[in-house]
Design an enzyme around this catalytic site. Sequence first.
Site, PDB file in Angstrom:
ATOM      1  N   HIS A  84      51.076  17.622 -39.168  1.00 17.58           N
ATOM      2  CA  HIS A  84      50.472  16.605 -38.195  1.00 17.58           C
ATOM      3  C   HIS A  84      50.903  15.246 -38.735  1.00 17.58           C
ATOM      4  O   HIS A  84      50.618  14.856 -39.929  1.00 17.58           O
ATOM      5  CB  HIS A  84      48.878  16.697 -38.014  1.00 17.58           C
ATOM      6  CG  HIS A  84      48.542  15.443 -37.172  1.00 17.58           C
ATOM      7  ND1 HIS A  84      48.258  15.390 -36.001  1.00 17.58           N
ATOM      8  CD2 HIS A  84      47.917  14.041 -37.493  1.00 17.58           C
ATOM      9  CE1 HIS A  84      47.699  14.486 -35.330  1.00 17.58           C
ATOM     10  NE2 HIS A  84      47.545  13.543 -36.579  1.00 17.58           N
ATOM     11  N   ASP A 163      36.818  17.453 -28.130  1.00 19.28           N
ATOM     12  CA  ASP A 163      37.478  16.445 -28.209  1.00 19.28           C
ATOM     13  C   ASP A 163      37.980  15.702 -27.050  1.00 19.28           C
ATOM     14  O   ASP A 163      38.265  14.462 -27.549  1.00 19.28           O
ATOM     15  CB  ASP A 163      38.822  16.912 -29.358  1.00 19.28           C
ATOM     16  CG  ASP A 163      39.686  15.772 -29.673  1.00 19.28           C
ATOM     17  OD1 ASP A 163      39.270  15.022 -30.581  1.00 19.28           O
ATOM     18  OD2 ASP A 163      40.887  15.693 -29.284  1.00 19.28           O
ATOM     19  N   ARG A 170      35.596   7.278 -27.279  1.00 19.18           N
ATOM     20  CA  ARG A 170      36.034   6.816 -28.332  1.00 19.18           C
ATOM     21  C   ARG A 170      36.908   5.258 -27.966  1.00 19.18           C
ATOM     22  O   ARG A 170      36.502   4.347 -28.676  1.00 19.18           O
ATOM     23  CB  ARG A 170      36.749   7.391 -29.669  1.00 19.18           C
ATOM     24  CG  ARG A 170      35.913   8.202 -30.421  1.00 19.18           C
ATOM     25  CD  ARG A 170      36.581   9.280 -31.175  1.00 19.18           C
ATOM     26  NE  ARG A 170      37.861   8.812 -31.840  1.00 19.18           N
ATOM     27  CZ  ARG A 170      38.785   9.344 -32.435  1.00 19.18           C
ATOM     28  NH1 ARG A 170      39.173  10.459 -32.246  1.00 19.18           N
ATOM     29  NH2 ARG A 170      39.563   8.437 -33.220  1.00 19.18           N
ATOM     30  N   SER A 185      38.621  15.000 -34.910  1.00 19.40           N
ATOM     31  CA  SER A 185      39.612  15.004 -33.849  1.00 19.40           C
ATOM     32  C   SER A 185      40.946  15.950 -34.048  1.00 19.40           C
ATOM     33  O   SER A 185      41.388  16.899 -33.744  1.00 19.40           O
ATOM     34  CB  SER A 185      40.047  13.761 -33.245  1.00 19.40           C
ATOM     35  OG  SER A 185      41.128  13.815 -32.071  1.00 19.40           O
ATOM     36  N   LYS A 189      41.254  20.621 -33.766  1.00 19.16           N
ATOM     37  CA  LYS A 189      42.556  21.271 -32.971  1.00 19.16           C
ATOM     38  C   LYS A 189      43.584  21.839 -33.758  1.00 19.16           C
ATOM     39  O   LYS A 189      44.068  23.033 -33.301  1.00 19.16           O
ATOM     40  CB  LYS A 189      43.429  19.802 -32.344  1.00 19.16           C
ATOM     41  CG  LYS A 189      42.901  19.313 -31.344  1.00 19.16           C
ATOM     42  CD  LYS A 189      43.410  18.198 -30.593  1.00 19.16           C
ATOM     43  CE  LYS A 189      43.299  17.046 -31.298  1.00 19.16           C
ATOM     44  NZ  LYS A 189      43.755  15.878 -30.659  1.00 19.16           N
TER      45      LYS A 189
END
Length: 450
Positions: A84, A163, A170, A185, A189
């Site tokens: 990520h 999420d 948010r 978050s 995932k």
Amino acid sequence: MLSIPDLIRKKRDGGRLTDEEVRFFINSVTTKKMQDSQIGAMLMAIWQQGMVAEETASLTREMMVSGEVMTWPDEWKRLMVDKHSTGGVGDKVSLVLAPALAACGCKVPMISGRGLAHTGGTLDKLESIPGFNVQQSAEQIQKILASVGCCIVGQTEKLVPADRVLYALRDATSTVDSLPLITGSIISKKGAESLSALVLDVKFGGAALYKDLQSAKLLAQNLVDAGNSLGIRTGAVLSRMDGVIGRCVGNSLEVIESLETLKGNGPDDLMELVTTLGGMLLVMTELAPSLSEGKRKINDAVIGGDALSKFEAMVEAQGSTNETARTLCSPGADYFSILRKSKHQLELTAPADGVVLGVDGLVLAQVLHKLGAGRSKAEELINHSVGAELLVSCGQRVQKGAIWLRLHYDDQAPSSVQLDLLQKALTVGEEHGNTLIAEVLLPPGDGKSN
């Protein structure tokens, strides 16, 4: 009996939520037993008071199990990996890294996102390839992993539904930058992918979410701790994001640069990120004994052509025709026979002699966004052909009048103000330099952090 107002009050007043209370909160979100105003109040309480590591781990775990958790064959479980990135300009790392990891024996169910504001999205880049389908079911993902070893897809409807609710609120409540909420978050995932190893590319600098190394390192440590708490071997790289990764920005152009990299012609900075992130994952899955050996294996997969073969197979497996995949991956490919080319190109020249000290990636991305390369709202369409090619690199000596940027645009021409902004994005002066990767964080037992 737990009460939603009591839970909000406890967090607002600085109390620490128990595992049971966090579970009640997330369950109330997903079953719609909480009003949006109550969820917003809880998000603001978390933003103001923060969370200790145990609370963040509990939040992440409960978000992860709020929906479907992927399952894999037993023989794959040690090999499931992903990465990520916190977002950058010209960040095409995933397009090279996923097939390189597959070529080294990993299984890569890469769940990616779309671009928003100035950051580009991996899914948008791939959708510039005709026929490429980023929406795949869990069954289709498993089939692609069995035949190819990697896929790059969007989040499925059943994955981490909590999420989707929290993310939208948010944004509406100005709590996007809360460390526990960011951590929950991202890692929930990845946890729902049932990974064995995860690497995070946490950016810092002028074109990143976090401008300084210290705040980026705090985020990285939070993410690493949360990942490891779920049983995922999690590491992180802290990398500088002031300019552009590689030479191209814009969806079609970044696909072309990724393909050139997979053919052995990649820029040094892109290859450094790919080999470091990939090498870490090979160490964490015990497919390499050390980071240096892991980096060598990833480099060999790219330079030797094995990663290109995996990319070609992935493109075809995700919906593009055999001819499209073969043409793009062939030597000397005519890329624009497949990918959309912009109607116009415009070149900018260096204002003075000197050494290229940098290009302001944020300014470049913002101008391209306004010309159609990006979106401000999730539902907006983007123009895959809009982008820019950097014809210089940091540390290179240039002469006044030398072309340094080629701008690709369509019907919406750049204004004089935008051209002036682009011209000022180039800094030419006396030589100096910064390292791209500032620090490497490996989980315990995988060697030293640097």
